[in-house]
Scaffold this active site. Structure first.
Site, PDB file in Angstrom:
ATOM      1  N   HIS A 157       0.836  -1.220   0.000  1.00  0.00           N
ATOM      2  CA  HIS A 157       0.000   0.000   0.000  1.00  0.00           C
ATOM      3  C   HIS A 157       0.869   1.268   0.000  1.00  0.00           C
ATOM      4  CE1 HIS A 157      -3.476  -2.577   0.994  1.00  0.00           C
ATOM      5  NE2 HIS A 157      -2.660  -3.157   1.865  1.00  0.00           N
ATOM      6  N   SER A 278      14.797  20.826 -16.614  1.00  0.00           N
ATOM      7  CA  SER A 278      13.634  21.698 -16.783  1.00  0.00           C
ATOM      8  C   SER A 278      14.053  22.962 -17.514  1.00  0.00           C
ATOM      9  CB  SER A 278      13.055  22.058 -15.408  1.00  0.00           C
ATOM     10  OG  SER A 278      12.164  23.142 -15.504  1.00  0.00           O
ATOM     11  N   LYS A 284      16.371  21.013 -11.508  1.00  0.00           N
ATOM     12  CA  LYS A 284      15.634  19.777 -11.742  1.00  0.00           C
ATOM     13  C   LYS A 284      16.455  18.722 -12.489  1.00  0.00           C
ATOM     14  CE  LYS A 284      11.933  18.886 -11.083  1.00  0.00           C
ATOM     15  NZ  LYS A 284      10.775  19.186 -11.951  1.00  0.00           N
ATOM     16  N   GLU A 291       9.536   7.745 -17.103  1.00  0.00           N
ATOM     17  CA  GLU A 291       8.172   8.254 -17.274  1.00  0.00           C
ATOM     18  C   GLU A 291       7.640   7.958 -18.671  1.00  0.00           C
ATOM     19  OE1 GLU A 291       8.514  11.973 -14.104  1.00  0.00           O
ATOM     20  OE2 GLU A 291       8.497  12.385 -16.242  1.00  0.00           O
TER      21      GLU A 291
END
Length: 458
Positions: A157, A278, A284, A291
């Site tokens: 979980h 970024s 970043k 992804e």
């Protein structure tokens, strides 16, 4: 009069925009090698069956090889007006060697021709995917062997559950890929079948030898039913399913990589080669490759659903709808191959932050089950032990401490059987060592698991 190969009974030609809609050449030109391979086998068989002469066969075969060479060198431009790879090649062959080129299509149809191309293509690409899976599995084993003793929090979980070996965690994906590989290998039995010679749907009156072309094209089996041969696209659906499930497994792994690389986790550090930045936030470092792999599951699953719907109400035998079997398959194969290569490079170059992982399992309650098991070893029923440990954890939460910080006096106030050895018992390293059941996260079990995995790849 129509200039189409099928134009004898037509009085008018379609407009260019209709040709463009009807044509498949922009994507089925990917099948040129398979189409020429199948045509060479067919021409060889025609000559051996005395349907054409050996000289005609040799002229056709050489012409086909020259077309293939010129295409690969960028010297041929195929036309949408000729619809597909088959008619483009046939037209080019006739232009080069004359009427003899028109004899190549004797005893076959575009229906069995395209089916043959797709079987050859899918067989080759599935074998390529299997090899890429194997390569990725080797990299997973290599990573796991380096981190058998590295302890990390295991989750359920997305909540800390129990300490586990990092090697045990990543090897989970080895076994997912092993099942994927098994499905791809099994699917070859249904891919490696020759439809050539089924013609349009009912076979042919010419004395062809389908078993000869089967052997020439190295197919393991041959379709027993000519209708089935030109109508079957089950193997494409099966391949799309296997690709989709493999991509789902890669997506699950990608999700872990993404989480592990966050500042909140800091379990791993990805190589700059598999990250991006970024345009506005200079600090970043984004896990974009992971992804993208996670995102591409949508397109591969979409291709599977599209093919299922295309076949859903399709009558026998060939229907133009089946032209839709190619783009999705081509794209899905390209996607899974690229994803496997990227993922292998990504995990090969990432850094596992072992100190951070070790620190993490000492600052949580993932050893709570160990405390319950300790009480069980002292004769306490598990349900009673579970309740006692729950109260101890709650008390720790109120005090802002962890189980290794609890004084012995407080432990003994909860149950008199708890002794000084509890601190060794709750040590995360010892938690792993006590896991000795088959397939568990204990170091000995993980080492055995790695040996089994390596033997499978060997």
């Amino acid at each position: 009069m129509s200039s189409k190969a099928w134009g004898g009974r037509f009085e008018a030609q379609p407009e260019d925009w209709v040709d463009d809609f009807n044509a498949s050449i922009e994507f089925d030109k990917n099948l040129i090698n398979q189409d020429i391979q199948g045509s060479i086998a067919h021409a060889t068989m025609l000559a051996n069956q005395h349907i054409i002469t050996q000289d005609e066969a040799q002229s056709i075969i050489q012409g086909l090889k020259n077309i293939q060479k010129d295409f690969n060198e960028g010297n041929i431009e195929f036309k949408a007006s000729l619809e597909d790879i088959h008619l483009n090649i046939e037209h080019e062959l006739i232009q080069r060697i004359g009427e003899t080129g028109g004899k190549l299509h004797t005893g076959r149809s575009r229906n069995d021709q395209v089916a043959t191309d797709m079987h050859l293509y899918t067989k080759e690409e599935v074998q390529n995917i299997i090899e890429l899976i194997k390569s990725f599995q080797h990299e997973i084993i290599k990573l796991a062997e380096e981190h058998v003793d590295t302890i990390m929090p295991g989750y359920t979980h997305l909540q800390r559950a129990q300490p586990i070996s990092f090697a045990h965690h990543v090897m989970t994906y080895f076994w997912m890929l092993e099942r994927d590989k098994g499905r791809f290998n099994d699917s070859l039995k249904r891919i490696d079948i020759s439809p050539l010679g089924a013609a349009a749907l009912s076979g042919t009156t010419h004395p062809i030898d389908r078993h000869e072309t089967q052997a020439l094209l190295d197919f393991a089996n041959i379709y027993e039913n000519s209708l089935d041969a030109v109508s079957d696209r089950d193997y494409i659906i099966e391949t799309l399913h296997n690709i989709s499930l493999t991509m789902v497994h890669l997506s699950r792994f990608a999700e872990e990589i993404i989480f592990w690389s966050t500042d909140e986790a800091k379990f791993i550090t990805l190589s700059d080669a598999f990250s991006t930045g970024s345009s506005i936030m200079p600090q970043k470092k984004n896990p974009d490759m992971a992804e993208l792999i996670r995102g591409k599951v949508g397109r591969t699953t979409g291709h599977l659903m599209s093919m299922l719907v295309t076949l859903k109400g399709l009558p026998l035998a060939y229907n133009k709808d089946l032209q839709e079997d190619k783009e999705g398959l081509f794209d899905a194969i390209h996607t899974v191959k690229g994803s496997l290569r990227i993922f292998e490079g990504m995990i090969a170059s990432m850094t596992v932050n072992t100190d951070r992982l070790s620190e993490t399992v000492k600052k949580d309650f993932s050893n709570a089950t160990e405390l319950a098991d300790y009480l069980v070893s002292k004769g306490v029923p598990f349900r009673t032990a579970h309740e006692i440990v729950g109260k101890i954890v709650l008390n720790c939460i109120h005090k802002g401490i962890y189980l290794l910080d609890v004084p012995l006096s407080e432990y003994q106030a909860q149950h008199s059987s708890i002794n000084e050895d509890i601190y060794d018992y709750l040590n995360p390293e010892n938690c792993l060592k006590r896991r000795k059941s088959y397939g568990s996260t204990g170091q000995d079990s993980v080492k055995h698991q790695l040996n089994v995995a390596k033997s499978l790849l060997a």
